[in-house]
Design an enzyme around this catalytic site. Structure first.
Site, short mmCIF file in Angstrom:
data_model
loop_
_atom_site.label_atom_id
_atom_site.label_comp_id
_atom_site.label_asym_id
_atom_site.label_seq_id
_atom_site.Cartn_x
_atom_site.Cartn_y
_atom_site.Cartn_z
N GLY A 44 145.39 11.61 30.00
CA GLY A 44 146.66 11.52 30.73
C GLY A 44 147.53 12.77 30.63
O GLY A 44 148.67 12.75 31.05
N ALA A 101 144.74 21.11 35.11
CA ALA A 101 144.86 22.44 34.49
C ALA A 101 143.57 23.23 34.67
O ALA A 101 143.61 24.44 34.98
CB ALA A 101 145.19 22.29 33.01
N PRO A 145 143.18 17.54 25.35
CA PRO A 145 142.15 16.51 25.26
C PRO A 145 141.82 15.99 26.66
O PRO A 145 142.71 15.85 27.50
CB PRO A 145 142.79 15.42 24.40
CG PRO A 145 144.24 15.69 24.38
CD PRO A 145 144.44 17.14 24.73
N VAL A 146 140.53 15.74 26.90
CA VAL A 146 140.08 15.35 28.25
C VAL A 146 140.32 13.85 28.48
O VAL A 146 140.15 13.04 27.56
CB VAL A 146 138.57 15.69 28.40
CG1 VAL A 146 138.01 15.17 29.71
CG2 VAL A 146 138.39 17.20 28.31
N GLY A 147 140.74 13.50 29.67
CA GLY A 147 140.84 12.08 30.07
C GLY A 147 141.89 11.31 29.29
O GLY A 147 141.74 10.11 29.07
N ASP A 180 150.15 16.39 39.21
CA ASP A 180 149.53 17.13 38.09
C ASP A 180 149.21 18.57 38.49
O ASP A 180 149.51 19.50 37.75
CB ASP A 180 148.22 16.44 37.66
CG ASP A 180 148.46 15.13 36.95
OD1 ASP A 180 149.57 14.59 37.07
OD2 ASP A 180 147.54 14.65 36.27
N GLY A 233 146.76 15.68 32.04
CA GLY A 233 146.52 16.56 33.19
C GLY A 233 145.46 17.62 32.92
O GLY A 233 145.54 18.73 33.46
N SER A 234 144.45 17.27 32.12
CA SER A 234 143.43 18.28 31.77
C SER A 234 142.62 18.70 33.01
O SER A 234 142.30 19.89 33.16
CB SER A 234 142.50 17.77 30.67
OG SER A 234 141.83 16.63 31.12
N SER A 235 142.30 17.78 33.89
CA SER A 235 141.48 18.16 35.05
C SER A 235 142.30 19.04 36.01
O SER A 235 141.77 19.98 36.61
CB SER A 235 140.92 16.93 35.77
OG SER A 235 141.96 16.12 36.23
C1 MEV Z 1 149.56 8.90 36.03
O1 MEV Z 1 149.54 10.16 35.35
C2 MEV Z 1 150.92 8.64 36.63
C3 MEV Z 1 151.01 7.39 37.49
O2 MEV Z 1 152.38 7.26 37.88
C4 MEV Z 1 150.13 7.47 38.71
C5 MEV Z 1 150.57 8.49 39.74
O3 MEV Z 1 151.73 8.90 39.78
O4 MEV Z 1 149.71 8.85 40.56
C6 MEV Z 1 150.65 6.15 36.70
#
Ligand code: MEV
Length: 301
Positions: A91, A97, A87-89, A138, A93-95
């Site tokens: 959290g 990947a 799923p996009v946006g 990511d 890591g879609s962008s």
């Molecule tokens: C976001 O996926 C993770 C955070 O720790 C931010 C970061 O590490 O850049 C909230």
């Protein structure tokens, strides 16, 4: 034609605290973004969002990859087809990947000879250009696959256990949430700093429990981590509803993953309880996605 794919990621422990130099554990997951790249007369990018040429509104990451890679190899025309299980946006890591998978597809198609380290670094630069700010985690985890203890990128052994992700369906802004934590830390440094440092300690205990395949302890530590994430203001009602419903159906532990505010939660679950936990997340209003941790980073398929 080249087909490459790269995984998304979850934080098992330590998000936000890692911004302050504390430890975190980040894992590649078995949800992938696939990119097919084929030589053609012009640039065409095809995804669920539609078709375009180089277009930073519709396809910013792929457009940026092509422009960057044109600096070391002439790319006149290429057709790029994108399919994603992420799923996009939210959290996961879609962008990253998508960026990493596109770099690898073009790397192979145009014989650029980029190493995995170079792919991860280029991916991070591109994410930073597009988003204005991005952590290198990511793109690194998506490129390499596996489980890493941050900030030193120590490779850990895989946890062989079910993960159920619950997507709240709500977007969240990492930049805003990181800023909110910084403001809270400025207002109450004697309170917030120790909380962040305890999150780092939880991660260290988590590493030990992972080494011993002690899922009960990993789950308990995830729950403590979640309490502290709530205390620094990155939880939400929707996340809590999914987290408590997953715990009530016997998940070892459940917490938000990534920046919080919206996005996704994760539940660590015995494989026999995956269906119950998944149903509970759905009944609580989330979109459940069952996955596991993977060693497979970016690959050519
Ligand atoms: C976001 O996926 C993770 C955070 O720790 C931010 C970061 O590490 O850049 C909230």
């Amino acid at each position: 034609m080249i087909t490459s794919s790269a995984p998304g990621k979850i934080y098992l422990f330590g998000e936000h605290a890692v911004v302050y130099g504390e430890s975190a554990i980040c894992c590649a997951i078995n949800l992938r973004t696939r990119v097919q790249a084929e030589l053609s007369d012009s640039v065409e990018i095809i995804s669920v969002l539609g078709r375009s040429g180089i277009n930073f509104e519709k396809h910013p990451y792929v457009s940026a990859v092509i422009e960057q890679m044109r600096k070391f190899v002439p790319i006149k025309g290429v057709t790029i087809n994108i399919n994603s299980e992420l799923p996009v946006g939210s959290g996961l890591g879609s962008s990253a990947a998508l960026t990493v998978s596109t770099i690898q597809a073009l790397n192979q198609l145009f014989d650029c000879g980029l190493s995995l380290e170079q792919i991860a670094e280029l991916g991070h630069n591109i994410e930073r250009d597009v988003q204005g700010n991005a952590s290198p985690t990511d793109t690194y985890v998506s490129t390499m696959g596996g489980v890493f203890m941050l900030p030193h990128r120590k490779k850990l052994k895989l946890a062989n256990c079910g993960i159920v992700i619950g997507d709240t369906g709500r977007d969240s802004s990492t930049k805003k949430l990181v800023l909110n934590v910084a403001e809270l830390n400025n207002s109450f440094p004697e309170i917030i700093s120790p909380i962040l440092s305890i999150i780092g300690k939880i991660t260290s205990f988590g590493e030990y429990s992972m080494y011993n395949n002690d899922y009960l302890s990993i789950g308990k530590l995830m729950n403590i981590n979640q309490g502290l994430l709530d205390s620094i203001g990155v939880g939400s009602l929707e996340l809590s509803q999914l987290i408590y419903s997953a715990r009530s159906k016997g998940a070892y532990g459940a917490k938000l993953t990534g920046a919080g505010g919206g996005g996704c939660m994760i539940a660590l679950t015995d494989t026999g309880k995956i269906n119950d936990v998944s149903d509970a997340i759905e009944s609580a209003g989330g979109i459940p996605i069952t996955t596991n941790i993977t060693d497979k980073g970016v690959i050519v398929e």
